[in-house]
Every structure is written in structure tokens, then in C-alpha cells.
Design a protein around this motif. Structure first.
Motif, PDB file in Angstrom:
ATOM      1  N   PRO A  53       2.910  -8.096  -2.750  1.00 22.49           N
ATOM      2  CA  PRO A  53       1.979  -8.038  -3.984  1.00 22.49           C
ATOM      3  C   PRO A  53       0.270  -7.828  -3.461  1.00 22.49           C
ATOM      4  CG  PRO A  53       3.509  -9.805  -4.279  1.00 22.49           C
ATOM      5  CD  PRO A  53       3.846  -9.259  -2.852  1.00 22.49           C
ATOM      6  N   GLU A  54      -0.202  -8.609  -2.405  1.00 23.62           N
ATOM      7  CA  GLU A  54      -1.352  -8.410  -2.075  1.00 23.62           C
ATOM      8  C   GLU A  54      -1.623  -7.245  -1.334  1.00 23.62           C
ATOM      9  OE1 GLU A  54       1.048 -10.258   1.398  1.00 23.62           O
ATOM     10  OE2 GLU A  54       0.862 -10.649  -0.838  1.00 23.62           O
ATOM     11  N   LYS A  55      -0.678  -6.360  -1.093  1.00 22.81           N
ATOM     12  CA  LYS A  55      -1.146  -4.828  -0.630  1.00 22.81           C
ATOM     13  C   LYS A  55      -1.019  -4.067  -1.741  1.00 22.81           C
ATOM     14  CE  LYS A  55      -0.994  -6.198   3.793  1.00 22.81           C
ATOM     15  NZ  LYS A  55      -1.044  -7.684   3.790  1.00 22.81           N
ATOM     16  N   ARG A  56      -0.341  -4.230  -2.868  1.00 21.69           N
ATOM     17  CA  ARG A  56      -0.023  -3.279  -3.753  1.00 21.69           C
ATOM     18  C   ARG A  56      -1.513  -2.566  -4.379  1.00 21.69           C
ATOM     19  NH1 ARG A  56       3.410  -1.889  -7.763  1.00 21.69           N
ATOM     20  NH2 ARG A  56       2.708  -1.345  -9.469  1.00 21.69           N
ATOM     21  N   ASP A  57      -2.224  -3.303  -4.803  1.00 19.60           N
ATOM     22  CA  ASP A  57      -3.751  -2.895  -5.375  1.00 19.60           C
ATOM     23  C   ASP A  57      -4.383  -1.795  -4.260  1.00 19.60           C
ATOM     24  OD1 ASP A  57      -3.325  -3.960  -7.689  1.00 19.60           O
ATOM     25  OD2 ASP A  57      -4.269  -5.968  -7.119  1.00 19.60           O
ATOM     26  N   LEU A  58      -4.348  -2.371  -2.817  1.00 21.66           N
ATOM     27  CA  LEU A  58      -5.088  -1.341  -2.029  1.00 21.66           C
ATOM     28  C   LEU A  58      -4.192   0.168  -2.005  1.00 21.66           C
ATOM     29  CD1 LEU A  58      -4.929  -3.802   0.739  1.00 21.66           C
ATOM     30  CD2 LEU A  58      -6.751  -3.409  -0.639  1.00 21.66           C
ATOM     31  N   ILE A  59      -2.964   0.038  -1.905  1.00 23.96           N
ATOM     32  CA  ILE A  59      -2.237   1.237  -1.752  1.00 23.96           C
ATOM     33  C   ILE A  59      -2.520   2.097  -3.212  1.00 23.96           C
ATOM     34  CG2 ILE A  59      -0.033   2.507  -2.012  1.00 23.96           C
ATOM     35  CD1 ILE A  59       0.852   0.009  -0.086  1.00 23.96           C
ATOM     36  N   ILE A  60      -2.452   1.519  -4.382  1.00 27.67           N
ATOM     37  CA  ILE A  60      -2.908   1.918  -5.839  1.00 27.67           C
ATOM     38  C   ILE A  60      -4.235   2.617  -5.490  1.00 27.67           C
ATOM     39  CG2 ILE A  60      -3.299   1.791  -7.974  1.00 27.67           C
ATOM     40  CD1 ILE A  60      -0.778  -0.131  -8.166  1.00 27.67           C
ATOM     41  N   GLU A  61      -5.186   1.982  -5.031  1.00 30.12           N
ATOM     42  CA  GLU A  61      -6.456   2.562  -4.950  1.00 30.12           C
ATOM     43  C   GLU A  61      -6.768   3.667  -3.893  1.00 30.12           C
ATOM     44  OE1 GLU A  61     -10.781   0.619  -3.574  1.00 30.12           O
ATOM     45  OE2 GLU A  61      -9.284  -0.519  -4.054  1.00 30.12           O
ATOM     46  N   ALA A  62      -5.872   3.787  -2.957  1.00 33.14           N
ATOM     47  CA  ALA A  62      -5.645   4.905  -2.023  1.00 33.14           C
ATOM     48  C   ALA A  62      -5.263   6.113  -2.835  1.00 33.14           C
ATOM     49  CB  ALA A  62      -4.775   4.529  -1.099  1.00 33.14           C
ATOM     50  N   PHE A  63      -4.414   5.880  -3.687  1.00 34.26           N
ATOM     51  CA  PHE A  63      -3.680   6.908  -4.603  1.00 34.26           C
ATOM     52  C   PHE A  63      -4.902   7.462  -5.646  1.00 34.26           C
ATOM     53  CE2 PHE A  63       1.237   5.084  -4.833  1.00 34.26           C
ATOM     54  CZ  PHE A  63       1.136   5.536  -3.589  1.00 34.26           C
ATOM     55  N   ARG A  64      -5.614   6.508  -6.051  1.00 37.55           N
ATOM     56  CA  ARG A  64      -6.739   7.045  -7.186  1.00 37.55           C
ATOM     57  C   ARG A  64      -7.623   7.717  -6.079  1.00 37.55           C
ATOM     58  NH1 ARG A  64      -6.498   1.687  -9.693  1.00 37.55           N
ATOM     59  NH2 ARG A  64      -5.123   2.140 -11.507  1.00 37.55           N
ATOM     60  N   HIS A  65      -8.247   7.456  -4.842  1.00 41.90           N
ATOM     61  CA  HIS A  65      -8.949   7.892  -4.185  1.00 41.90           C
ATOM     62  C   HIS A  65      -8.504   9.647  -4.074  1.00 41.90           C
ATOM     63  CE1 HIS A  65     -11.830   8.647  -0.762  1.00 41.90           C
ATOM     64  NE2 HIS A  65     -10.743   9.291  -0.152  1.00 41.90           N
ATOM     65  N   PHE A  66      -7.100   9.755  -3.552  1.00 45.98           N
ATOM     66  CA  PHE A  66      -6.831  10.986  -3.251  1.00 45.98           C
ATOM     67  C   PHE A  66      -6.456  11.599  -4.607  1.00 45.98           C
ATOM     68  CE2 PHE A  66      -6.092   8.762   0.620  1.00 45.98           C
ATOM     69  CZ  PHE A  66      -6.751   9.730   1.650  1.00 45.98           C
ATOM     70  N   ARG A  67      -6.663  11.084  -5.866  1.00 46.55           N
ATOM     71  CA  ARG A  67      -6.266  11.609  -6.959  1.00 46.55           C
ATOM     72  C   ARG A  67      -5.110  12.213  -7.249  1.00 46.55           C
ATOM     73  NH1 ARG A  67     -11.695  14.947  -7.978  1.00 46.55           N
ATOM     74  NH2 ARG A  67     -13.298  13.398  -7.317  1.00 46.55           N
ATOM     75  N   MET A  68      -3.950  11.195  -6.735  1.00 44.63           N
ATOM     76  CA  MET A  68      -2.783  11.211  -7.089  1.00 44.63           C
ATOM     77  C   MET A  68      -2.076  10.665  -8.260  1.00 44.63           C
ATOM     78  SD  MET A  68      -1.560  10.325  -3.249  1.00 44.63           S
ATOM     79  CE  MET A  68       0.309  10.137  -3.326  1.00 44.63           C
ATOM     80  N   ILE A  69      -3.072   9.721  -8.759  1.00 40.80           N
ATOM     81  CA  ILE A  69      -2.862   9.126 -10.091  1.00 40.80           C
ATOM     82  C   ILE A  69      -3.928   9.021 -10.863  1.00 40.80           C
ATOM     83  CG2 ILE A  69      -0.845   7.578  -9.544  1.00 40.80           C
ATOM     84  CD1 ILE A  69      -2.693   5.212  -9.338  1.00 40.80           C
TER      85      ILE A  69
END
Length: 69
Positions: A53-69
Motif C-alpha cells: 500500500p505504501e508504494k501504490r501512490d508512487l506508482i500511480i503518480e508515475a502513471f499520471r506523469h507519463f499520462r497513462m491515466i
């Protein structure tokens, strides 16, 4: 769409934390992004390592950075 290496590199650069490819795949599945079948996956119905759970937000933020979501 960004590669797993790009996502891993972005998280490492910005947070100094290494993430596993299986964690990225777990989050991609959770947010509804398309996954390919990994040739080395033993059981296609089970995930050996879920994303902590503590890594989830970091990965989602990376997805947003790369405009995947």
C-alpha cells in the motif's frame, strides 16, 4: 505508454525507491490498463507479489506523469 523501466526509473529518480515490475503490473490491473501475458508467469490467475500500500501512490503518480491515466 511508458515502459516498466521508465516507470521504475522515474520513481527511483524522484523518490529514491526501487519498485518491482510485478507491483507495476498489479497497479496497472487495478486501474484498468491493458496488460500483456508475461512469458515467465507461473500461474496466470494468481499474483505472487502484490504491491504494498505504501508504494501504490508512487506508482500511480508515475502513471499520471507519463499520462497513462
Amino acid at each position: 505508454m511508458a515502459t516498466y523501466k521508465q516507470i521504475m526509473g522515474w520513481v527511483k529518480k524522484n523518490y529514491g525507491i526501487s519498485v518491482k515490475t510485478c507491483w507495476i503490473a498489479n497497479i496497472k490491473e487495478d486501474v484498468g490498463l491493458k496488460l500483456r501475458k508475461a512469458p515467465n508467469r507461473i500461474d496466470s490467475n494468481k499474483r505472487k507479489y502484490s504491491c504494498p500500500p505504501e508504494k501504490r501512490d508512487l506508482i500511480i503518480e508515475a502513471f499520471r506523469h507519463f499520462r497513462m491515466i
